[in-house]
Design a protein around this motif. Structure first.
Motif, PDB file in Angstrom:
ATOM      1  N   ASN A  48      17.780 -83.761 -40.573  1.00  0.00           N
ATOM      2  CA  ASN A  48      17.452 -82.419 -40.086  1.00  0.00           C
ATOM      3  C   ASN A  48      18.176 -82.067 -38.790  1.00  0.00           C
ATOM      4  O   ASN A  48      18.248 -80.899 -38.423  1.00  0.00           O
ATOM      5  N   HIS A  64      20.270 -75.231 -31.280  1.00  0.00           N
ATOM      6  CA  HIS A  64      19.171 -74.400 -31.783  1.00  0.00           C
ATOM      7  C   HIS A  64      17.819 -75.034 -31.468  1.00  0.00           C
ATOM      8  O   HIS A  64      16.862 -74.340 -31.098  1.00  0.00           O
ATOM      9  N   ALA A  74      22.913 -77.798 -34.514  1.00  0.00           N
ATOM     10  CA  ALA A  74      21.486 -78.022 -34.752  1.00  0.00           C
ATOM     11  C   ALA A  74      20.768 -78.388 -33.458  1.00  0.00           C
ATOM     12  O   ALA A  74      19.647 -77.931 -33.200  1.00  0.00           O
ATOM     13  N   GLY A 118      21.389 -81.874 -37.980  1.00  0.00           N
ATOM     14  CA  GLY A 118      22.812 -81.742 -38.256  1.00  0.00           C
ATOM     15  C   GLY A 118      23.399 -82.890 -39.039  1.00  0.00           C
ATOM     16  O   GLY A 118      24.542 -83.311 -38.787  1.00  0.00           O
ATOM     17  N   SER A 163      27.985 -79.751 -37.041  1.00  0.00           N
ATOM     18  CA  SER A 163      26.598 -79.527 -37.466  1.00  0.00           C
ATOM     19  C   SER A 163      25.578 -80.081 -36.484  1.00  0.00           C
ATOM     20  O   SER A 163      24.567 -79.434 -36.175  1.00  0.00           O
TER      21      SER A 163
END
Length: 555
Positions: free
Chosen positions: A420, A536, A533, A422, A529
């Protein structure tokens, strides 16, 4: 039943309810509350028997609650209404609080009652009470409500509920939380910061610069001018009150992210007197101590209570120093206790995001936690136990598995996967410790599942060794640790033999090198990624869609 979770996010309470209801055979799908139209679409796709809202920040749309059975899990006693239920209870020093499951109607939090569960309200941070007592009460209330529904019963209107003590309370504002440093005593200040912990924090200032305060701890001995920063220790700052002092563990500067206090104010705090503790022994007086050691005969207890379970490079290094020191003690078993709310969640994403080079700090952090895991795996003098009384995630789950035994409290939620964040590959020697216990297929399932796992499930699949009842957790750990100590000679001989056989088959250094080669690609490779991630996650970016592994109705 087919149940749709309508929620603001997949937080700890939502994860616990999801895992518990799924384990009981219910079909559960999740939709993040992004917009009315999106929620309406989710209802149409899943066609639920029940819509459950465990964590919402706004009312369920009328277009949904008018046509479907909708339950709201409200963190308040019967009659309590408003978005700051737990905040008011903690700040005002309530002795008893509760969680109520009520039916959604036009007036928010005023629908008929399906179930309620009260609990003694300890003096603690809001986030801690929410993850512990409130979560247990919410589960009990939801299960009770489901039983009533299955029996064909109807909810009780609020007006008919006997002795309802709750009341409508407004959203708590920063003016309600404001600290008067020249007037408020230590307990008052603690209550205000505790009531705001997690979110939104208390708006204040440090070194004449605005910030939000979190993670407060009482201090018995230090004194100073009220409001003044009088000491620092590791990552925390001590601030004087009118009758004593307290430690501030974390702050968020204006426009910044939540960070350990001495990191957020690195330049300003450099001139503050450092007040270190004398070694790792648990202090005899109230103070801030994120790593502490206790001893009982042949058992050494190593506690590490890191905020939100995040372990930065320096924290891993200090914990490694403490562990190596503990191995020099005349004991036979070392029990790694973690903290009350979290055992560990692995590397510290906020510190990584704050670093000049997040890639370099990621690399330093993963190596530091690997150093700790390797020291635990290679420990020959003691038997080691990870005792998980709080939740764990990602690298924390596998740091625990580095121990000889892993005992976990019933109700603990685990997220033993990295994907989860990235599509991280993960390290902490999981490629060494996991497959022998669950098989190659089981390891692949755990690493790619992306969903929370209950303690019972972790033990059933062989990942962990024992699940212990919550009410007697500490007592059971002590008893089991004494049994291990009694069998120390044979268990240590077996451990040494197994480690030697494993090393001959494939050196531990090879496992580490292979894992880190994958992590280097995550940190420094062309695929961003992980960095996206992480940004965020740290920035608390509002969800724009529900991940497909949660939204079964969209698969």
């Amino acid at each position: 039943m087919r149940i749709l979770f309508l929620t603001h996010g997949f937080n700890s309470l939502t994860q616990r309810l999801y895992a518990e209801l799924t384990a009981r055979g219910h079909e559960v799908s999740v939709e993040f509350d992004i917009a009315d139209s999106v929620s309406e679409e989710a209802v149409a796709l899943w066609r639920p028997d029940l819509i459950l809202a465990p964590f919402l920040k706004r009312a369920i749309p009328e277009s949904i609650w008018k046509h479907h059975l909708c339950w709201v899990v409200h963190p308040g006693i019967v009659g309590d209404r408003g978005p700051s239920a737990l905040d008011w209870a903690i700040q005002e020093g309530a002795n008893v609080w509760g969680v109520t499951v009520l039916q959604a109607e036009a007036e928010m939090d005023a629908g008929p009652i399906w179930a309620t569960q009260n609990f003694p309200l300890r003096r603690a941070r809001k986030a801690s009470v929410y993850r512990q007592e409130a979560t247990e009460a919410a589960l009990a209330a939801v299960l009770s409500a489901l039983e009533r529904l299955e029996r064909g019963e109807k909810p009780t209107p609020l007006s008919e509920w006997p002795n309802a003590r709750g009341q409508l309370r407004p959203s708590m504002k920063q003016v309600d939380r404001a600290i008067a440093w020249q007037k408020d005593d230590t307990q008052t200040v603690l209550g205000k910061i505790d009531a705001a912990d997690g979110f939104p924090g208390v708006a204040d200032s440090l070194f004449d610069q605005p910030c939000h305060l979190y993670d407060a701890w009482p201090e018995e001995r230090l004194r100073g001018e009220p409001g003044a920063v009088i000491a620092r220790r590791a990552t925390a700052l001590c601030r004087a009150t009118v009758d004593g002092a307290l430690w501030i563990g974390h702050v968020k500067r204006a426009g910044g992210i939540k960070l350990p206090a001495t990191i957020a104010y690195a330049k300003e705090s450099a001139g503050v007197p450092e007040v270190p503790l004398d070694g790792w022994w648990a202090s005899e007086h109230a103070t801030w101590q994120d790593i502490r050691y206790e001893e009982d005969g042949a058992i050494g207890w190593l506690h590490f209570d890191f905020y939100n379970g995040a372990m930065g490079t320096e924290q891993c290094q200090r914990l490694l120093d403490a562990f190596l020191w503990a191995t020099q003690r005349p004991t036979r078993v070392i029990v790694l206790m973690g903290g009350r709310d979290f055992w560990s969640n692995g590397i510290h994403l906020n510190l990584i995001e704050n670093a000049p080079s997040p890639a370099d700090e990621s690399w330093a952090n993963i190596n530091a936690i690997d150093d700790l895991a390797e020291a635990i795996i290679r420990c020959e003098s003691h038997l080691t136990v990870a005792a998980l009384g709080g939740n764990a995630g990602a690298g924390g789950c596998f740091l625990a598995r580095a121990c000889d035994e892993v005992w976990v409290k019933d109700g603990v939620v685990l997220n033993p996967h990295y994907k989860n964040m990235g599509n991280l590959f993960g390290s902490e020697f999981w490629t060494y410790s996991l497959p022998p216990r669950v098989g190659a297929e089981g390891a692949a399932m755990i690493m790619h599942h992306r969903l929370p796992m209950l303690a019972r499930e972790a033990v059933q699949c062989g990942f962990y060794d024992a699940v212990l009842p919550a009410p007697t957790f500490r007592v059971d750990i002590a008893r089991r640790a004494q049994e291990l100590a009694a069998a120390w000679a044979q268990r240590r001989a077996d451990k040494r033999a197994q480690r030697a056989a494993d090393e001959a088959q494939k050196p531990l250094a090879t496992y580490r090198a292979e894992e880190l080669a994958q992590m280097r690609r995550n940190f420094y490779g062309f695929d961003p990624s992980y960095h996206v991630a992480r940004w965020h996650f740290v920035s608390k970016t509002p969800h724009s869609w529900t991940p497909r592994h949660l939204a079964r109705h969209r698969m």
